[in-house]
Scaffold this motif. Structure first.
Motif, PDB file in Angstrom:
ATOM      1  N   ALA A   1      49.381  29.055  34.057  1.00  0.00           N
ATOM      2  CA  ALA A   1      50.581  28.251  33.812  1.00  0.00           C
ATOM      3  C   ALA A   1      50.240  27.009  32.995  1.00  0.00           C
ATOM      4  N   SER A   2      49.120  26.357  33.319  1.00  0.00           N
ATOM      5  CA  SER A   2      48.735  25.165  32.554  1.00  0.00           C
ATOM      6  C   SER A   2      48.329  25.539  31.130  1.00  0.00           C
ATOM      7  N   GLY A   3      47.723  26.708  30.967  1.00  0.00           N
ATOM      8  CA  GLY A   3      47.350  27.164  29.635  1.00  0.00           C
ATOM      9  C   GLY A   3      48.571  27.455  28.780  1.00  0.00           C
ATOM     10  N   ARG A   4      49.600  28.040  29.402  1.00  0.00           N
ATOM     11  CA  ARG A   4      50.824  28.329  28.654  1.00  0.00           C
ATOM     12  C   ARG A   4      51.524  27.032  28.246  1.00  0.00           C
ATOM     13  N   ALA A   5      51.525  26.055  29.160  1.00  0.00           N
ATOM     14  CA  ALA A   5      52.128  24.760  28.835  1.00  0.00           C
ATOM     15  C   ALA A   5      51.369  24.087  27.690  1.00  0.00           C
ATOM     16  N   GLU A   6      50.034  24.154  27.726  1.00  0.00           N
ATOM     17  CA  GLU A   6      49.216  23.574  26.671  1.00  0.00           C
ATOM     18  C   GLU A   6      49.449  24.295  25.346  1.00  0.00           C
ATOM     19  N   LEU A   7      49.557  25.617  25.398  1.00  0.00           N
ATOM     20  CA  LEU A   7      49.808  26.396  24.191  1.00  0.00           C
ATOM     21  C   LEU A   7      51.151  26.009  23.575  1.00  0.00           C
ATOM     22  N   GLU A   8      52.174  25.929  24.395  1.00  0.00           N
ATOM     23  CA  GLU A   8      53.503  25.582  23.887  1.00  0.00           C
ATOM     24  C   GLU A   8      53.503  24.170  23.286  1.00  0.00           C
ATOM     25  N   ARG A   9      52.764  23.248  23.905  1.00  0.00           N
ATOM     26  CA  ARG A   9      52.675  21.890  23.380  1.00  0.00           C
ATOM     27  C   ARG A   9      52.001  21.870  22.011  1.00  0.00           C
ATOM     28  N   LEU A  10      50.886  22.590  21.896  1.00  0.00           N
ATOM     29  CA  LEU A  10      50.144  22.604  20.642  1.00  0.00           C
ATOM     30  C   LEU A  10      50.931  23.287  19.527  1.00  0.00           C
ATOM     31  N   VAL A  11      51.582  24.405  19.845  1.00  0.00           N
ATOM     32  CA  VAL A  11      52.362  25.115  18.833  1.00  0.00           C
ATOM     33  C   VAL A  11      53.532  24.258  18.371  1.00  0.00           C
ATOM     34  N   ALA A  12      54.241  23.654  19.331  1.00  0.00           N
ATOM     35  CA  ALA A  12      55.393  22.806  18.979  1.00  0.00           C
ATOM     36  C   ALA A  12      54.962  21.658  18.075  1.00  0.00           C
ATOM     37  N   ARG A  13      53.866  20.986  18.434  1.00  0.00           N
ATOM     38  CA  ARG A  13      53.402  19.849  17.635  1.00  0.00           C
ATOM     39  C   ARG A  13      53.015  20.284  16.235  1.00  0.00           C
ATOM     40  N   SER A  14      52.335  21.411  16.127  1.00  0.00           N
ATOM     41  CA  SER A  14      51.854  21.860  14.825  1.00  0.00           C
ATOM     42  C   SER A  14      52.966  22.444  13.961  1.00  0.00           C
ATOM     43  N   LEU A  15      54.009  22.976  14.579  1.00  0.00           N
ATOM     44  CA  LEU A  15      55.156  23.441  13.799  1.00  0.00           C
ATOM     45  C   LEU A  15      55.913  22.258  13.204  1.00  0.00           C
ATOM     46  N   GLN A  16      55.944  21.145  13.909  1.00  0.00           N
ATOM     47  CA  GLN A  16      56.738  20.001  13.478  1.00  0.00           C
ATOM     48  C   GLN A  16      56.007  19.081  12.515  1.00  0.00           C
ATOM     49  N   ALA A  17      54.716  18.854  12.747  1.00  0.00           N
ATOM     50  CA  ALA A  17      53.975  17.830  12.005  1.00  0.00           C
ATOM     51  C   ALA A  17      53.619  18.297  10.594  1.00  0.00           C
TER      52      ALA A  17
ATOM     53  N   LEU B   1      57.224  31.918  21.463  1.00  0.00           N
ATOM     54  CA  LEU B   1      58.248  30.972  21.888  1.00  0.00           C
ATOM     55  C   LEU B   1      59.629  31.607  21.803  1.00  0.00           C
ATOM     56  N   GLU B   2      60.597  30.967  22.423  1.00  0.00           N
ATOM     57  CA  GLU B   2      61.970  31.445  22.341  1.00  0.00           C
ATOM     58  C   GLU B   2      62.605  30.969  21.042  1.00  0.00           C
ATOM     59  N   ARG B   3      63.538  31.747  20.548  1.00  0.00           N
ATOM     60  CA  ARG B   3      64.154  31.460  19.244  1.00  0.00           C
ATOM     61  C   ARG B   3      64.722  30.035  19.123  1.00  0.00           C
ATOM     62  N   PRO B   4      65.508  29.545  20.113  1.00  0.00           N
ATOM     63  CA  PRO B   4      66.064  28.190  19.963  1.00  0.00           C
ATOM     64  C   PRO B   4      64.984  27.121  19.791  1.00  0.00           C
ATOM     65  N   ALA B   5      63.862  27.282  20.490  1.00  0.00           N
ATOM     66  CA  ALA B   5      62.775  26.308  20.370  1.00  0.00           C
ATOM     67  C   ALA B   5      62.181  26.338  18.967  1.00  0.00           C
ATOM     68  N   VAL B   6      61.996  27.530  18.408  1.00  0.00           N
ATOM     69  CA  VAL B   6      61.435  27.642  17.063  1.00  0.00           C
ATOM     70  C   VAL B   6      62.386  27.038  16.037  1.00  0.00           C
ATOM     71  N   ILE B   7      63.679  27.299  16.188  1.00  0.00           N
ATOM     72  CA  ILE B   7      64.663  26.726  15.270  1.00  0.00           C
ATOM     73  C   ILE B   7      64.608  25.201  15.318  1.00  0.00           C
ATOM     74  N   GLN B   8      64.550  24.660  16.528  1.00  0.00           N
ATOM     75  CA  GLN B   8      64.522  23.205  16.677  1.00  0.00           C
ATOM     76  C   GLN B   8      63.271  22.601  16.049  1.00  0.00           C
ATOM     77  N   GLN B   9      62.121  23.226  16.286  1.00  0.00           N
ATOM     78  CA  GLN B   9      60.862  22.678  15.783  1.00  0.00           C
ATOM     79  C   GLN B   9      60.740  22.808  14.269  1.00  0.00           C
ATOM     80  N   LEU B  10      61.193  23.921  13.720  1.00  0.00           N
ATOM     81  CA  LEU B  10      61.148  24.075  12.266  1.00  0.00           C
ATOM     82  C   LEU B  10      62.170  23.161  11.580  1.00  0.00           C
ATOM     83  N   SER B  11      63.260  22.893  12.256  1.00  0.00           N
ATOM     84  CA  SER B  11      64.244  21.948  11.705  1.00  0.00           C
ATOM     85  C   SER B  11      63.657  20.544  11.629  1.00  0.00           C
ATOM     86  N   VAL B  12      62.906  20.165  12.656  1.00  0.00           N
ATOM     87  CA  VAL B  12      62.211  18.872  12.635  1.00  0.00           C
ATOM     88  C   VAL B  12      61.216  18.846  11.478  1.00  0.00           C
TER      89      VAL B  12
END
Length: 213
Positions: free
Chosen positions: A77-93, A112-123
């Motif tokens: 569970a902690s690994g999945r949370a860390e993965l989602e954090r790293l992917v989100a940050r790298s998609l946005q930055a 990731l789920e589609r809404p999250a990807v849309i939000q991060q790529l929009s950023v």
């Protein structure tokens, strides 16, 4: 960021194929040519798996498969949370001079789920537009100050930035329209019949039966 990219890729590979053994992870990542674009030393993968396990991001199971010992990994569970954090940050930055983090994160976006990807790529799109204006202004301000070859190099980066922006606009349309599959969707792509992934899938099913037993 190099350590973060390695951690993201390893956690992502385990999340995609779990339960999976270390050799399979190494072979899969090498097929992505991560040694060339992400500067990951093939020999360091096993060490990184051990480190991620010690941190609690991966769970290691020592099994005996057809008479041989094999270490099989699952993401925690902690690994999945860390993965989602790293992917989100790298998609946005946006890093004008290094696209490795984004390339790695976009490769793992299907987790990731589609809404999250849309939000991060929009950023990211907003960041690209902002960086475009800033870099263009810097080039104009230094036209008569910096050497000509320096200005030419900056214009190259600006052209790359604008090319990525045009690409991202199209990709966002594809993501919204359902062209790409994400977490919770039916698979959008099937490997060829001779793809090693089919053997990995058979091994995964066998590992799951062994873990349940």
């Amino acid at each position: 960021m190099a350590g973060d990219d390695t951690r993201m890729l390893l956690l992502g590979a385990v999340a995609l194929f779990e339960p999976v053994n270390g050799y399979q992870i190494r072979r899969e990542l090498m097929s992505w040519q991560v040694d060339q674009w992400a500067n990951i030393n093939p020999g360091s993968i096993y060490h990184a798996l051990t480190s991620l396990t010690e941190k609690g991001h991966l769970t290691r199971h020592d099994l005996v498969d057809n008479g041989r010992a094999v270490a099989v990994y699952e993401i925690s569970a902690s690994g999945r949370a860390e993965l989602e954090r790293l992917v989100a940050r790298s998609l946005q930055a946006v890093d004008v001079y290094n696209g490795v983090s984004f390339y790695a994160a976009f490769s793992l976006a299907p987790l990731l789920e589609r809404p999250a990807v849309i939000q991060q790529l929009s950023v990211r799109l907003q960041a690209l537009e902002r960086t475009d204006k800033e870099l263009d202004a810097a080039i104009r301000a230094n036209t008569h100050v910096a050497p000509p070859h320096t200005g030419a190099a900056l214009r190259l980066q600006l052209d790359k930035l604008r090319s990525e922006r045009a690409w991202l606009v199209e990709v966002l349309d594809d993501v919204r329209s359902g062209k790409f599959a994400f977490a919770g969707d039916a698979p959008g792509w099937t490997p060829a019949e001779d793809d090693p992934g089919w053997q990995m899938d058979a091994d995964r099913k066998r590992y799951r039966e062994m873990l349940r037993g």
